[in-house]
Design a protein around this motif. Structure first.
Motif, PDB file in Angstrom:
ATOM      1  N   ILE A 217       0.834  -1.210   0.000  1.00 33.54           N
ATOM      2  CA  ILE A 217       0.000   0.000   0.000  1.00 33.54           C
ATOM      3  C   ILE A 217       0.870   1.261   0.000  1.00 33.54           C
ATOM      4  N   HIS A 218       1.961   1.242   0.766  1.00 30.94           N
ATOM      5  CA  HIS A 218       2.766   2.452   0.940  1.00 30.94           C
ATOM      6  C   HIS A 218       4.012   2.499   0.060  1.00 30.94           C
ATOM      7  N   CYS A 219       4.204   1.502  -0.780  1.00 29.63           N
ATOM      8  CA  CYS A 219       5.459   1.368  -1.533  1.00 29.63           C
ATOM      9  C   CYS A 219       5.795   2.611  -2.362  1.00 29.63           C
ATOM     10  N   ASP A 220       4.861   3.085  -3.164  1.00 27.37           N
ATOM     11  CA  ASP A 220       5.163   4.244  -4.022  1.00 27.37           C
ATOM     12  C   ASP A 220       5.365   5.525  -3.207  1.00 27.37           C
ATOM     13  N   ASP A 221       4.646   5.647  -2.103  1.00 26.29           N
ATOM     14  CA  ASP A 221       4.825   6.802  -1.235  1.00 26.29           C
ATOM     15  C   ASP A 221       6.231   6.805  -0.632  1.00 26.29           C
ATOM     16  N   PHE A 222       6.693   5.620  -0.252  1.00 26.52           N
ATOM     17  CA  PHE A 222       8.048   5.458   0.281  1.00 26.52           C
ATOM     18  C   PHE A 222       9.064   5.908  -0.785  1.00 26.52           C
ATOM     19  N   THR A 295       6.965   1.236  -8.262  1.00 29.87           N
ATOM     20  CA  THR A 295       8.264   0.887  -7.693  1.00 29.87           C
ATOM     21  C   THR A 295       8.462  -0.629  -7.812  1.00 29.87           C
ATOM     22  N   PRO A 296       9.706  -1.086  -8.055  1.00 27.47           N
ATOM     23  CA  PRO A 296       9.923  -2.538  -8.128  1.00 27.47           C
ATOM     24  C   PRO A 296       9.533  -3.264  -6.831  1.00 27.47           C
ATOM     25  N   VAL A 297       8.825  -4.382  -7.002  1.00 29.22           N
ATOM     26  CA  VAL A 297       8.327  -5.156  -5.856  1.00 29.22           C
ATOM     27  C   VAL A 297       8.793  -6.604  -5.979  1.00 29.22           C
TER      28      VAL A 297
END
Ligand SMILES: *[C@@H]1O[C@H](CO)[C@@H](O)[C@H](O)[C@H]1NC(C)=O
Ligand SMILES: *[C@@H]1O[C@H](CO)[C@@H](O)[C@H](O)[C@H]1NC(C)=O
Ligand SMILES: *[C@@H]1O[C@H](CO)[C@@H](O)[C@H](O)[C@H]1NC(C)=O
Ligand SMILES: *[C@@H]1O[C@H](CO)[C@@H](O)[C@H](O)[C@H]1NC(C)=O
Length: 428
Positions: A217-222, A295-297
């Protein structure tokens, strides 16, 4: 101690309502850690030291409460301060950051959130002040070859909605509760940014179970918070929860998510495109989230994820005669038709992953173990006898992906083909 706690976890699952069952994962996870320590010959002599199962080698790291949190309303379910554990990086890792978000299910009703707020998953008043840093959080190169010398942070989970709740005012139903997960996430980020993360060269956001979902959920915000030139990626461990039918034909997890999202006001934290196109709680499923993450996951998930089998595929309510009880305690107890259902569940997982798997920058590690979180213990992350797929440990696959050395899309053969698995056994 391990046994009584374990029995309690099982009793909860048997007697409890659905939301209790789902909350019980925290206890199952604690038992999981203890069992692995117990089974592992190298540490069996010291496992009984409850506060630090293998204290001879594992560092204990202090809890820091977020002093900036109260003024901005970023509080745990009970109104107490949220917290994290921080270990400073050293040597070549001193400008790199690894964050790991703790897991522990969700709460979907006033009732279940009220029960949770008198546990460590709802209040810092109940949290251990020191926790072991092992596996992906270990400072030892032998146990954690890629990240051992990074700045490492374990973020405590005390909101009950994967750090994504957004209710403006506490619910008053005779009881006081705070649904402020999103604010907790923001407060933790601000504090870490001012502690040096603003200058990170490399960073990995990770988490297990409900913390794996929070990671997605927060990956792109990070990503956008960190310097443009930095290498930033996200790793979700056992966070790929499927939107599957249970054995009675009901979508138990779908209804459960719907309740969590509505109760805690999660929609604001979810992807706006997704929320505009479908029922917001569908956007709480990883399969939908991943369609929007830029973002890469990397996803680590067992194909026979015991939490998903116990709570999504064969929840107590779907099995009133408890035909599945023993199979849910240990995969060794499953009969052929149950194994067939588990293989079908694995197929659904691989199907749900197929679009994500095609992305050039994605990584996956889907082993065929009866397990749940696998990154925060040495025995499953990286050791001489930890699970392997194509002869790679989870740590090796994640390292290959993070540093762009090789593609890492590891999918195991079907159960029981992999002799390196740790298969959980909750029964006797
Ligand atoms: C448990 O671990 C702590 C911290 O390392 C240590 O001080 C204590 O003596 C240990 N207790 C036992 C019973 O081994
Ligand atoms: C399945 O869902 C229906 C409708 O919500 C409900 O009435 C029924 O009790 C559920 N069955 C089980 C086994 O959970
Ligand atoms: C497996 O167990 C279930 C539930 O007890 C039963 O309905 C089914 O017939 C069994 N299947 C086999 C192949 O034994
Ligand atoms: C598997 O990996 C280990 C350690 O990385 C290595 O020593 C071994 O030779 C590998 N085995 C095979 C069959 O490639």
């Amino acid at each position: 101690m391990a046994n009584s706690r374990l029995r309690e976890a099982i009793r909860w699952r048997r007697w409890g309502k659905r939301d209790w069952a789902i909350a019980a994962v925290a206890f199952a996870t604690v038992s999981f850690a203890l069992i692995l320590q117990f089974d592992s010959p190298s540490s069996s002599s010291s496992w009984s030291n409850q506060s630090s199962p293998n204290s001879a080698e594992t560092l204990l790291v202090d809890l820091t409460l977020l002093s900036n949190a109260k003024d901005r309303g970023a509080v745990c379910l009970d109104g107490s301060l949220p917290g994290y554990h921080f270990q400073k990086g050293f040597g070549s890792g001193s400008s790199n950051w690894l964050l790991h978000i703790e897991g522990g299910g969700w709460c979907n009703t006033i009732e279940s959130c009220s029960k949770r707020k008198i546990t460590a998953l709802g209040s810092s008043n109940f949290m251990d002040h020191r926790v072991p840093f092992s596996g992906i959080l270990s400072h030892k190169a032998s146990e954690n070859p890629e990240f051992f010398n990074w700045n490492k942070v374990k973020i405590r989970y005390c909101d009950g909605a994967s750090l994504s709740g957004n209710r403006g005012s506490e619910v008053q139903d005779g009881r006081k509760l705070f649904f402020r997960g999103q604010l907790i996430w923001e407060a933790v980020m601000d504090e870490l940014m001012s502690a040096g993360m603003a200058n990170a060269k490399q960073a990995l956001l990770s988490g297990c179970s409900a913390g794996g979902l929070a990671t997605l959920i927060h990956c792109d915000d990070f990503r956008v918070k960190l310097p443009k030139a930095s290498n930033v990626k996200c790793l979700a461990d056992a966070g790929f929860f499927l939107d599957e039918k249970d054995i009675s034909g009901n979508y138990t997890m779908r209804s459960f998510n719907h309740e969590v999202v509505n109760l805690q006001g999660v929609a604001q934290s979810l992807n706006k495109d997704c929320v505009s196109r479908m029922e917001p709680s569908q956007c709480f499923f990883p399969q939908e989230i991943l369609k929007h993450v830029q973002t890469p996951v990397f996803l680590v998930n067992p194909a026979y994820d015991f939490w998903q089998i116990q709570n999504i595929l064969a929840p107590v309510a779907s099995d009133p005669r408890q035909y599945w009880r023993n199979c849910k305690l240990s995969i060794k107890n499953c009969n052929q038709s149950q194994i067939d259902a588990l293989h079908e569940f694995r197929n659904s997982m691989l199907k749900a992953l197929s679009e994500f798997q095609q992305k050039e920058d994605s990584g996956i590690y889907i082993n065929s173990c009866f397990s749940h979180c696998q990154t925060w213990m040495a025995s499953t992350w990286h050791s001489s006898n930890s699970p392997r797929v194509n002869n790679k440990t989870i740590a090796e696959a994640v390292g290959d992906w993070f540093f762009s050395r090789k593609t890492a899309k590891e999918v195991d053969c079907t159960y029981p083909c992999n002799p390196t698995c740790y298969n959980m056994n909750f029964g006797s």
